[in-house]
Design a protein around this motif. Structure first.
Motif, PDB file in Angstrom:
ATOM      1  N   UNK A  54       0.947  -1.247  -0.115  1.00  0.00           N
ATOM      2  CA  UNK A  54       0.186  -0.118  -0.111  1.00  0.00           C
ATOM      3  C   UNK A  54       0.901   1.220   0.019  1.00  0.00           C
ATOM      4  N   UNK A  55       0.961   2.006  -1.224  1.00  0.00           N
ATOM      5  CA  UNK A  55       1.938   3.045  -1.240  1.00  0.00           C
ATOM      6  C   UNK A  55       3.198   2.779  -0.886  1.00  0.00           C
ATOM      7  N   UNK A  56       3.776   1.526  -1.264  1.00  0.00           N
ATOM      8  CA  UNK A  56       5.179   1.036  -1.219  1.00  0.00           C
ATOM      9  C   UNK A  56       5.311   0.438   0.255  1.00  0.00           C
ATOM     10  N   UNK A  57       4.336   0.279   1.275  1.00  0.00           N
ATOM     11  CA  UNK A  57       4.682  -0.342   2.208  1.00  0.00           C
ATOM     12  C   UNK A  57       3.904  -1.927   2.384  1.00  0.00           C
ATOM     13  N   UNK A  58       4.571  -2.856   2.994  1.00  0.00           N
ATOM     14  CA  UNK A  58       4.130  -4.168   2.928  1.00  0.00           C
ATOM     15  C   UNK A  58       3.060  -4.098   4.086  1.00  0.00           C
ATOM     16  N   UNK A  59       1.731  -4.445   3.890  1.00  0.00           N
ATOM     17  CA  UNK A  59       0.811  -4.440   5.007  1.00  0.00           C
ATOM     18  C   UNK A  59      -0.304  -5.697   4.754  1.00  0.00           C
ATOM     19  N   UNK A  60      -1.039  -5.852   5.697  1.00  0.00           N
ATOM     20  CA  UNK A  60      -2.163  -7.030   5.642  1.00  0.00           C
ATOM     21  C   UNK A  60      -3.223  -6.161   5.166  1.00  0.00           C
ATOM     22  N   UNK A  61      -3.858  -6.785   4.042  1.00  0.00           N
ATOM     23  CA  UNK A  61      -5.078  -5.927   3.388  1.00  0.00           C
ATOM     24  C   UNK A  61      -6.211  -6.366   4.103  1.00  0.00           C
ATOM     25  N   UNK A  62      -6.250  -7.354   5.081  1.00  0.00           N
ATOM     26  CA  UNK A  62      -7.317  -7.492   5.949  1.00  0.00           C
ATOM     27  C   UNK A  62      -7.405  -6.389   7.031  1.00  0.00           C
ATOM     28  N   UNK A  63      -6.199  -5.825   7.426  1.00  0.00           N
ATOM     29  CA  UNK A  63      -6.581  -4.832   8.453  1.00  0.00           C
ATOM     30  C   UNK A  63      -6.406  -3.248   7.833  1.00  0.00           C
ATOM     31  N   UNK A  64      -6.878  -3.186   6.549  1.00  0.00           N
ATOM     32  CA  UNK A  64      -6.977  -1.858   5.842  1.00  0.00           C
ATOM     33  C   UNK A  64      -8.401  -2.101   5.366  1.00  0.00           C
ATOM     34  N   UNK A  65      -9.094  -0.770   5.617  1.00  0.00           N
ATOM     35  CA  UNK A  65     -10.354  -0.742   5.046  1.00  0.00           C
ATOM     36  C   UNK A  65     -10.397  -0.660   3.566  1.00  0.00           C
ATOM     37  N   UNK A  66     -11.553  -0.898   2.791  1.00  0.00           N
ATOM     38  CA  UNK A  66     -11.549  -0.549   1.579  1.00  0.00           C
ATOM     39  C   UNK A  66     -11.475   0.961   1.207  1.00  0.00           C
ATOM     40  N   UNK A  67     -12.285   1.631   2.138  1.00  0.00           N
ATOM     41  CA  UNK A  67     -12.357   3.020   2.000  1.00  0.00           C
ATOM     42  C   UNK A  67     -11.038   3.628   2.238  1.00  0.00           C
ATOM     43  N   UNK A  68     -10.181   3.153   3.096  1.00  0.00           N
ATOM     44  CA  UNK A  68      -8.863   3.882   3.203  1.00  0.00           C
ATOM     45  C   UNK A  68      -7.848   3.616   1.798  1.00  0.00           C
ATOM     46  N   UNK A  69      -8.346   3.005   0.751  1.00  0.00           N
ATOM     47  CA  UNK A  69      -7.596   2.642  -0.404  1.00  0.00           C
ATOM     48  C   UNK A  69      -7.680   3.998  -1.397  1.00  0.00           C
ATOM     49  N   UNK A  70      -8.617   4.982  -1.044  1.00  0.00           N
ATOM     50  CA  UNK A  70      -8.846   6.119  -1.704  1.00  0.00           C
ATOM     51  C   UNK A  70      -7.853   6.868  -2.046  1.00  0.00           C
ATOM     52  N   UNK A  71      -7.446   7.012  -3.290  1.00  0.00           N
ATOM     53  CA  UNK A  71      -6.348   7.690  -3.790  1.00  0.00           C
ATOM     54  C   UNK A  71      -4.806   6.861  -3.582  1.00  0.00           C
ATOM     55  N   UNK A  72      -5.007   5.815  -3.446  1.00  0.00           N
ATOM     56  CA  UNK A  72      -3.689   5.268  -3.047  1.00  0.00           C
ATOM     57  C   UNK A  72      -3.245   4.136  -3.937  1.00  0.00           C
ATOM     58  N   UNK A  73      -1.936   3.820  -4.071  1.00  0.00           N
ATOM     59  CA  UNK A  73      -1.385   2.728  -4.860  1.00  0.00           C
ATOM     60  C   UNK A  73      -1.255   1.288  -4.377  1.00  0.00           C
ATOM     61  N   UNK A  74      -1.881   0.432  -4.945  1.00  0.00           N
ATOM     62  CA  UNK A  74      -1.901  -0.796  -4.433  1.00  0.00           C
ATOM     63  C   UNK A  74      -1.172  -1.840  -5.277  1.00  0.00           C
ATOM     64  N   UNK A  75      -0.348  -2.617  -4.644  1.00  0.00           N
ATOM     65  CA  UNK A  75       0.455  -3.829  -5.621  1.00  0.00           C
ATOM     66  C   UNK A  75       0.063  -5.006  -4.925  1.00  0.00           C
ATOM     67  N   UNK A  76      -0.449  -6.000  -5.784  1.00  0.00           N
ATOM     68  CA  UNK A  76      -0.948  -7.474  -5.380  1.00  0.00           C
ATOM     69  C   UNK A  76       0.114  -8.444  -6.108  1.00  0.00           C
ATOM     70  N   UNK A  77      -0.123  -9.672  -5.792  1.00  0.00           N
ATOM     71  CA  UNK A  77       0.424 -10.763  -6.191  1.00  0.00           C
ATOM     72  C   UNK A  77       0.314 -10.723  -7.949  1.00  0.00           C
ATOM     73  N   UNK A  78      -0.897 -10.361  -8.403  1.00  0.00           N
ATOM     74  CA  UNK A  78      -1.511 -10.445  -9.732  1.00  0.00           C
ATOM     75  C   UNK A  78      -0.282  -9.462 -10.575  1.00  0.00           C
ATOM     76  N   UNK A  79       0.325  -8.392  -9.845  1.00  0.00           N
ATOM     77  CA  UNK A  79       1.141  -7.288 -10.469  1.00  0.00           C
ATOM     78  C   UNK A  79       2.337  -7.833 -10.464  1.00  0.00           C
ATOM     79  N   UNK A  80       2.796  -8.932  -9.925  1.00  0.00           N
ATOM     80  CA  UNK A  80       4.167  -9.185  -9.748  1.00  0.00           C
ATOM     81  C   UNK A  80       5.041  -9.657 -10.935  1.00  0.00           C
ATOM     82  N   UNK A  81       4.235 -10.322 -11.751  1.00  0.00           N
ATOM     83  CA  UNK A  81       4.920 -10.810 -13.142  1.00  0.00           C
ATOM     84  C   UNK A  81       4.704  -9.754 -14.337  1.00  0.00           C
ATOM     85  N   UNK A  82       5.651  -9.422 -15.036  1.00  0.00           N
ATOM     86  CA  UNK A  82       5.486  -8.649 -16.047  1.00  0.00           C
ATOM     87  C   UNK A  82       5.193  -9.443 -17.344  1.00  0.00           C
TER      88      UNK A  82
END
Lengths: 159, 752, 285
Positions: A54-82
């Motif tokens: 989340x904005x470059x920080x490793x976090x547990x997404x179960x402890x972030x509200x969906x609402x807190x993602x507003x305006x943020x950059x998220x990277x998941x496993x699906x984005x790991x391979x090019x």
């Protein structure tokens, strides 16, 4: 309260979704954006299988509200391979048999990618402590640690 | 009974380490587990669970919940089959499962399901269950196994005991097992030293990271689809059909990828409930357990209370072994008191041995298997006593075990004679291993232990279909819980003589194959593997017939070599080899599709023995134990894919370390589970463990074409005792109660 | 549940003052969300303070003291060379909270206001003499950390009050702080006992000391008797034993799924000695 409209960037793509204020980022990634790579193993931040950046920080997404993602950059496993190419960590995990059931694997890959980006030469102990929040029940962690150390060595050599 | 055509050498594919077929899916997050399936119009389910350990349900009122916007269906016990009834003295497992997945008149443990809701979102479902009103009349409860057996104990259910149970025991005792041979009293008289000790272990959970999850669709026409994470989708099909009054074949079950099972996903918990909700709402229903539900309401192991008595001569000969094993398996019969008793002395060739096992009811969740059910606890007790005897008599622990080891022809403590087994080989490998002679510092100690599991065959059906391009598709019915798809493809490649990458192994759904027993009992590589080999041979037979027809020679004159049909000798004729691809590309015209298959219940599963060596360091001020070094040495018969065999060894050892040091179910005096989460149910972290070294010993199992023995379970049997023995050597105190958590070690050091 | 993102602390304070029902502030969320998901506490009103300016800032004041914004996470503190150098005990305490992932979100303010007697950063903050900046409708004031915990799960803060920052004093020469905790595994557990010690030396002798214990009483506490046991002394075996004895005497723990009364009391003595030694070495270097 009615649903909150959230605009966010996931794996480089601009996306939007509606969510109940109580829904977590993990719920939203999985149920609204069809990104089911992050898993719910515990819902309390103890297992790490929901790990994302989340904005470059490793976090547990179960402890972030969906609402807190507003305006943020998220990277998941699906984005790991090019495109078709796997990330070196992903390749090494397969090569080293560093997964058995695979449920913890996305979380561990996201976490170890974050580690190697921060510290390209971690010791075995540093890798183990970095991954303390990623539970694996199948492997005993041995082959996972070897895969990570092997990848780190390869990436350093490539530079 | 050895198979005539057993192969022991010259393998081209078997024994190599190719990439697993599901690797790409799993490292990219694409692989679909139980909770990763979605259906249009899907509802979400949630289950209301009892907060009491034991209570009568006097009133159950769902009316307020029904009115909540978004609620589409509510089910209770009344929505399940009325044909399944409890019968006193008979063990109807179907009734046990039904009573467990949805309470009837009583709730029997904290977490017992009482009702379930399907709603338009997971949050609405969770809000709805809070609106269901239940009037409980609390009853006395019991959670400890010895307390449950005592006179005056609260009784969980009357009439459960079967004919095996002796007179004079209360109704919580469901089963009784007694076995052995010789005369232990005579044996004890011959001993120079007798050690008699009692041990306790608390219940642990398999701790798979993926909670139970399913997506169910069931119509009023009795036809249904179930997607679920499971170790045995054929069994799930059977039991769900029974619980919902369906014809078995009208329910199709598809196994998702499984995020860990270890025995805990061998039975149903939420699947029949999801099906019932789907039928009632006429929509697909997804039901996913929360982590706390997994701990409270799935199948942990039994807790145990054990008494061991072993006699030994000064020269290390064991003269007699006796054990009594009391196990509670929750509110239903099934605790493996019998298996525990049978495993306890299996590594030892004894003239006099006697064991008793009890299966006791308590107000706890219904136990399920956790890798080798019962064996780890038995090993903890017996191997600790053997260690004590060795120390007191100043004998080397490996030499003593070698002296008394079970070998081919030994009459096992549980009855039959052992065929080819590898216990001695693992002990000898341990003796030679550098770990065994590595120096130790003050405050560090080394422990060893042996372990045993029977392994198992079970109903198996496999189909191997050839494609026109000369590649092959294997359909097996055993969910892949350890990398078995890779092993199947290796075995098929070996038989067919085509590359590993030309073979894809799929876990077929229940509509595609004959019945397959659950993936348990370490049976998959053995049984599905044997079946794959036979199915491949069947396909080869058919391919050979096509070649024979093409050449105009009898089928007996054709043999299969390096992936080709060739004439079996110069007399058969001078024909060029026909590759598999040559034969399949026109198969539609030469006789039709070519499919090999095999259905049977193989009987030749081979037992697996192991020896573990562990070094531990104990901080005497804090009681914390650090595992410094761990070596697993286990007999695999034949390692088809060595990386996945090593994986089983390491995984079982890690689970054993957690069980020995920190994992336990903690119940309050109110009978409620206090640590239903990964915060306070403490499984090993990456930072808790060292690298785990492995040695694969191969003493071929005569009952498998390549000598395979199951390996998945034995690896959890030795760690408990090996660590107890290491802690004892490191700290100078013997702990007889698991887990050996820091407070217990400090208390023991302080002489309490 | 109503979710708000005020843009100032006075707005946050007003919102909470006028709200009805269960009100929670949201910084890192590593306690609030756990309690929400576990059905322990479902807030009626959730006030997210992360859109307020400066909440993610770590500021060094001209006098050498530090002001840490309410949304600064553990990982950020651990990466801040200045704070790590001045208050290594505080940083190592925060660093012990949970996993790398938790470190990416957890905050000092959250750890304090969650009110757990086993909070890891609170004993270190107490020993350091830290304060919290508390904002309400009357304005803002500094409150010593030891005045914040009230009882398990509760603080002394009133309705309409919100913590905007944690303040650490300037590092004194010849001072050192340390935090240790005892957990059964190597990471991830809630402290069975936590001990934070902050010392200042004059020559070999301890001239000032603050000793704090966590998880052994209903709230995190400052143990004056333990400090007194070592002030004016060198840290020899006798002094260490007196420290340990004072620490043990201050305990009033419970037996629960994490530890027994006897074990916690024993460990309080063990950790006090070990933490004192580390703080002493840091003060000397």
């Amino acid at each position: 309260m009615s649903n909150i409209h959230v605009n966010t960037i996931v794996n480089g793509d601009e996306v939007g979704f509606l969510c109940d204020p109580r829904e977590t980022l993990l719920d939203c990634l999985r149920d609204k954006l069809s990104l089911t790579g992050a898993k719910e193993g515990c819902g309390t931040g103890d297992c790490g299988s929901c790990s994302v950046k989340l904005d470059g920080r490793l976090v547990c997404s179960c402890l972030v509200l969906g609402a807190e993602a507003e305006g943020k950059k998220i990277e998941t496993i699906e984005g790991m391979s090019r495109d078709e190419k796997l990330h070196p960590l992903q390749e090494k995990f397969i090569e080293h048999a560093a997964l058995q059931c695979g449920i913890c694997t996305p979380g561990i890959l996201v976490a170890t990618k974050a580690l190697l980006e921060k510290n390209p030469n971690p010791s075995e102990t540093e890798v183990r402590y970095w991954l303390a929040g990623n539970l694996c029940r199948c492997t005993g962690y041995d082959k996972i640690i070897r895969a990570v150390l092997d990848t780190a060595a390869d990436l350093r050599e490539a530079k | 009974m050895a198979l005539d055509d057993q192969r022991k050498s010259g393998f081209k594919f078997v024994g190599t380490r190719p990439n697993r077929p599901d690797g790409m899916d799993k490292v990219t997050g694409r692989a679909k587990f139980g909770a990763d399936m979605y259906a249009p119009g899907m509802l979400h389910g949630a289950i209301l669970r009892s907060p009491h350990a034991h209570a009568k349900i006097n009133k159950l009122d769902v009316s307020r919940a029904e009115k909540l916007k978004g609620v589409k269906a509510i089910v209770t016990r009344a929505d399940f089959s009325k044909k399944i009834n409890f019968t006193s003295g008979k063990d109807l497992e179907t009734w046990n499962v039904l009573e467990n997945i949805m309470a009837g008149e009583k709730v029997l443990y904290d977490g017992h399901a009482v009702a379930a809701v399907a709603a338009t979102s997971a949050l609405v479902a969770r809000d709805a269950i809070k609106l269901i009103e239940v009037q409980y009349e609390i009853l006395p409860h019991v959670t400890d196994v010895d307390a449950a057996m005592a006179k005056g104990a609260p009784i969980v259910r009357e009439g459960v005991a079967d004919k095996s149970v002796p007179e004079g025991l209360n109704s919580n005792v469901a089963r009784y097992h007694e076995s052995g041979h010789g005369d232990v009293e005579v044996g004890f008289k011959e001993a120079d030293l007798i050690v008699e000790d009692s041990f306790k272990t608390e219940a642990t959970h398999q701790g798979y990271i993926e909670p139970h999850a399913c997506l169910a669709t069931l119509g009023n026409d009795g036809k249904g689809e179930l997607w679920c994470t499971t170790q045995g989708h054929f069994y799930f099909q059977k039991i769900c059909a029974a619980l919902l009054d369906l014809e078995t074949s009208q329910l199709r079950v598809t196994a998702s990828e499984i995020g860990g099972g270890f025995g805990g996903k061998t039975t149903v918990f939420v699947e029949p409930v999801a099906l019932a909700l789907s039928r009632k709402s006429n929509r697909p229903v997804k039901l996913v357990m929360s982590r706390s539900e997994v701990f409270r309401a799935t199948g942990p192991t039994s807790s145990t209370s054990m008494d061991i008595k072993i006699g030994m001569k000064k020269d290390g000969t064991i003269t007699a072994g006796q054990g009594t094993f009391r196990l509670q398996g929750g509110a239903f019969p099934g605790a493996p008191g019998d298996l525990t008793a049978m495993c306890a002395f299996a590594p030892y060739s004894l003239k006099n041995v006697h064991q008793i096992g009890y299966d006791v009811l308590t107000n706890r969740p219904k136990q399920a298997a956790y890798r080798a059910p019962g064996s780890p606890m038995a090993a903890f007790a017996v191997e600790s006593v053997i260690d004590e005897l060795c120390k007191k008599l100043n004998l080397d622990p490996i030499e003593v075990r070698l002296k008394n080891a079970s070998r081919k022809g030994t009459k096992a403590s549980f009855g039959p004679k052992f065929d080819e087994i590898g216990l001695v080989e693992t002990l000898e490998a341990a003796k030679e291993h550098p770990h065994y002679s590595a120096p130790l510092k003050v405050g560090q100690g080394r422990g060893i232990s042996c372990g045993f599991w029977f392994n198992f065959g079970g109903e198996t059906a496999v189909s191997l279909a050839l494609s026109e391009d000369g590649t092959a598709q294997i359909s097996v019915g055993t969910p892949d819980i350890g990398g078995s798809r890779s092993s199947m493809a290796l075995m098929a490649a070996e038989e067919l003589g085509i590359p590993y990458d030309h073979i894809r192994c799929t876990i077929a759904d229940t509509a595609t194959l004959g019945y397959n027993e659950i993936s348990h009992g370490s049976r998959v590589t053995y049984a599905s593997g044997l079946a794959t080999i036979k199915a491949a041979k069947d396909a080869i037979n058919k391919l050979s017939k096509r070649a024979a027809d093409k050449w105009g020679i009898p089928k007996e004159a054709v043999k299969w070599e390096d992936g080709c049909a060739v004439p079996s000798g110069p007399n058969a004729g001078n024909f060029q080899p026909l590759s598999l691809k040559d034969l399949t590309k026109n198969m539609g015209k030469t006789g039709g599709p070519i499919v090999g298959h095999f259905e049977a219940t193989p009987e030749g599963a081979g037992v697996s023995f192991a020896t573990h060596i562990v070094d531990a360091e104990v901080d005497p001020d804090t009681g914390k134990t650090k595992i410094l070094r761990y070596t697993v040495i286990q007999d695999a018969g034949k390692a088809i894919h060595p990386s996945y065999v090593e994986g089983q060894y390491q995984g079982g050892a890690a689970q054993g370390i957690g069980w020995a040091l920190n994992e336990e179910y903690i119940y309050g005096s109110d009978g409620r589970l206090q640590n239903a989460g990964f915060l306070d149910y403490r499984i090993p972290l990456a930072s808790d463990l060292p690298m785990i070294d492995t040695v694969i010993v191969e003493v071929p199992n005569p009952g498998h074409p390549y000598g395979v023995r199951g390996v998945g379970e034995t690896s959890i049997c030795p760690p408990l005792a090996a660590i107890a023995n290491a802690v004892s050597a490191a700290a100078g105190i013997r702990l007889r109660e698991l887990p050996m958590s820091p407070p217990r070690i400090v208390a023991a050091l302080n002489g309490k | 549940m109503q979710y708000y993102t005020p843009e100032s602390f006075s707005e946050a304070s007003e919102l909470s003052k006028n709200a009805e029902g269960i009100i929670r502030f949201l910084a890192g969320g590593t306690d609030v969300l756990v309690q929400l998901r576990a059905d322990i506490t479902t807030p009626d009103v959730l006030i997210d303070i992360k859109k307020i300016p400066d909440v993610k800032k770590i500021k060094k004041n001209p006098d050498g003291s530090w002001c840490i914004g309410a949304a600064v996470c553990g990982a950020e503190l651990n990466e801040h060379e200045g704070i790590k150098s001045d208050w290594p005990g505080v940083v190592e305490a925060v660093d012990l909270i949970g996993s790398t992932q938790i470190q990416g979100r957890a905050t000092l303010v959250g750890n304090l206001c969650n009110g757990s007697p086993a909070a890891d950063s609170v004993p270190a903050l107490m020993a350091a003499g830290a304060t919290a900046t508390v904002i309400n409708s009357s304005g803002s004031r500094e409150v010593s950390i030891e005045k914040i915990p009230h009882s398990p799960g509760r603080t002394t803060l009133g309705k309409g009050e919100v913590v905007s920052a944690i303040n650490l004093p300037a590092h004194k020469p010849n001072s050192g702080d340390a935090y240790l905790r005892l957990i059964p595994r190597t990471e991830m557990d809630i402290a069975v006992v936590g001990c934070g010690i902050n010392l200042t030396l004059e020559g070999d002798k301890i001239s000032e000391a603050r000793v704090s214990l966590g998880a052994v009483t209903p709230t995190v506490i400052l143990v004056d008797a333990a400090a007194k046991a070592i002030i004016g002394k060198q840290l020899d075996e006798q002094t260490l034993e007196a420290l340990a004895e004072a620490a043990r005497k201050a305990c009033n723990p419970i037996s629960d799924r994490r530890g027994t009364i006897e074990y916690r009391t024993h460990i309080a003595g063990v950790l006090a000695k070990r933490a004192a030694k580390i703080a002493y070495e840091r003060a000397r270097s």
